[in-house]
Design an enzyme around this catalytic site. Sequence first.
Site, mmCIF file in Angstrom:
data_model
loop_
_atom_site.group_PDB
_atom_site.id
_atom_site.type_symbol
_atom_site.label_atom_id
_atom_site.label_comp_id
_atom_site.label_asym_id
_atom_site.label_seq_id
_atom_site.Cartn_x
_atom_site.Cartn_y
_atom_site.Cartn_z
ATOM 1 N N HIS A 98 54.062 -45.393 -49.019
ATOM 2 C CA HIS A 98 52.598 -45.505 -49.030
ATOM 3 C C HIS A 98 51.979 -44.187 -49.475
ATOM 4 C CE1 HIS A 98 51.708 -43.308 -45.189
ATOM 5 N NE2 HIS A 98 52.881 -43.772 -44.814
ATOM 6 N N ASP A 100 48.608 -43.491 -49.127
ATOM 7 C CA ASP A 100 47.433 -43.092 -48.346
ATOM 8 C C ASP A 100 47.865 -42.199 -47.195
ATOM 9 O OD1 ASP A 100 48.708 -45.356 -47.119
ATOM 10 O OD2 ASP A 100 46.935 -45.649 -45.869
ATOM 11 N N GLU A 167 48.522 -48.298 -45.681
ATOM 12 C CA GLU A 167 49.448 -48.288 -44.547
ATOM 13 C C GLU A 167 48.819 -47.693 -43.308
ATOM 14 O OE1 GLU A 167 52.632 -47.096 -41.790
ATOM 15 O OE2 GLU A 167 51.156 -45.800 -42.778
ATOM 16 N N GLU A 168 47.983 -46.675 -43.493
ATOM 17 C CA GLU A 168 47.341 -46.033 -42.349
ATOM 18 C C GLU A 168 46.111 -46.805 -41.866
ATOM 19 O OE1 GLU A 168 48.984 -43.879 -41.018
ATOM 20 O OE2 GLU A 168 49.989 -42.549 -42.436
#
Length: 480
Positions: A98, A100, A167-168
Amino acid sequence: MATPAPFLQFIDQHADRFVDRLAEAVAIPSVSTEAARRPDVLRMSTWLDAQLKKLDVDTKLADIGTHDMEGQELPLPPVILGRVGADPKKKTVLIYGHYDVQPAEKSDGWDTEPFTLVVDGKTGRLIGRGSTDDKGPILGWLNVLEAHKALGLELPVNLRFCFEGMEENASQGIDELIKSEVAKGKDGWFDSVDCVCISDNYWLNSRTPCLTYGLRGIVYFKVSVTGPAWDLHSGGFGRVVHEPMTDLIRLMDKLVDPDGTILIPGVEDMVAAADAEERAIYERLDYTLQDIEAAVGAPVTISDDKATVIMGRMRMPSLSLHGIEGAFSGPGGKTVIPARVTGNFSLRIVPPQTPEAIDTLVRRHLEAEFAKLKSKNKLKIETMGSGRPWAADYKHWNYAAAIRATEAIYGRTPDLTREGGSIPVTLTFAESLGVNVLLLPMGRGDDGAHSTNEKLDRSNFIEGSKLLGTYLYEVAAASA
């Protein structure tokens, strides 16, 4: 299949340039949980896509729609899909990561500007938001691709990539995309995938590499007790009315014992005891009670037996009480009877437990315990969120390949671990593709992902890049 020596030499010789590229990535504040940063997340997707294209990766920026955030309708960052190779004689490995990152401001307590990669010459630390979570590992794969292109080396396997930008922020949209691509069969981007490799976790400590084959799931609850129409004075109404706080404390006392035993009937019974072979895995781990005490800052482990404590973190369910809303919590004293209080707690769950089964047991238990109180107050139970647990077969050839690769690069056998946290996409890949999923960490346990002064050690970035490349050669050589 031995890893070509020129590949390993190339990684060493170009280490400074690889660090410079990581600095470029860190400089893009791709924070997915802040609406104001959404343009930066999109900029990061464009930057990463361009990097992949330079390395001859066929890519697609997959549109996964929009979502509402902070009163705005925002585009979800695209999922970057990529592929290299389609040789039917080779295995195909799917790589996930990911792009982010978590929010970060210098005022949070950072010693340096979080989005400026700082290279600490004394410690070898590469300090910056996203350095270890998860831009460093993604760029490790780019380092592998660049080395092979520059040297004219053929990759030993076919590669597929799936890099997301949310993802976060609950990985919104990724599950649906994965399932839709799998449903396309040969016309999808995940056709013929034999295994999955994810580098989005960490060693247990700063000493010993590890492979992770399991993650706990979670079910988060709120339990509210409501009584009077408004807060009351204890002098006028103490021992006059049923007090919501008293009821709530009694209920929360019936959830977990001080030794960690979960008191909800049926929860502990779902999980079989570890046999001698599995227990030996935990006894062998290079992770001590002293490591845990150092991590928490006090000698407060629930047992003096190392294996018991580590299994409590990795393979057993746990229940934690997080807080009470609506109660007096300021300085001094306040003689109030709260009219409504809410307790927050969660369970970390393990296979074969499911959020649905746990939800049923928790509600049944709380309702039964509340009935015993004979209270006239009202009870409300809410499930705030959940995620399923995952465990892989660590005897699979995918893990055997990663073990051999780790031994080749680090000169020692990696620990086999399960983690207490969750990476929901892991289970989605495993179930949708029906293949083995490996968690192959690059960073160390002290990297401080999500924290201030996040870092990735230069040695882990460079040796980790070698590890990723060597893993591909070991996968190619493995007997499926």
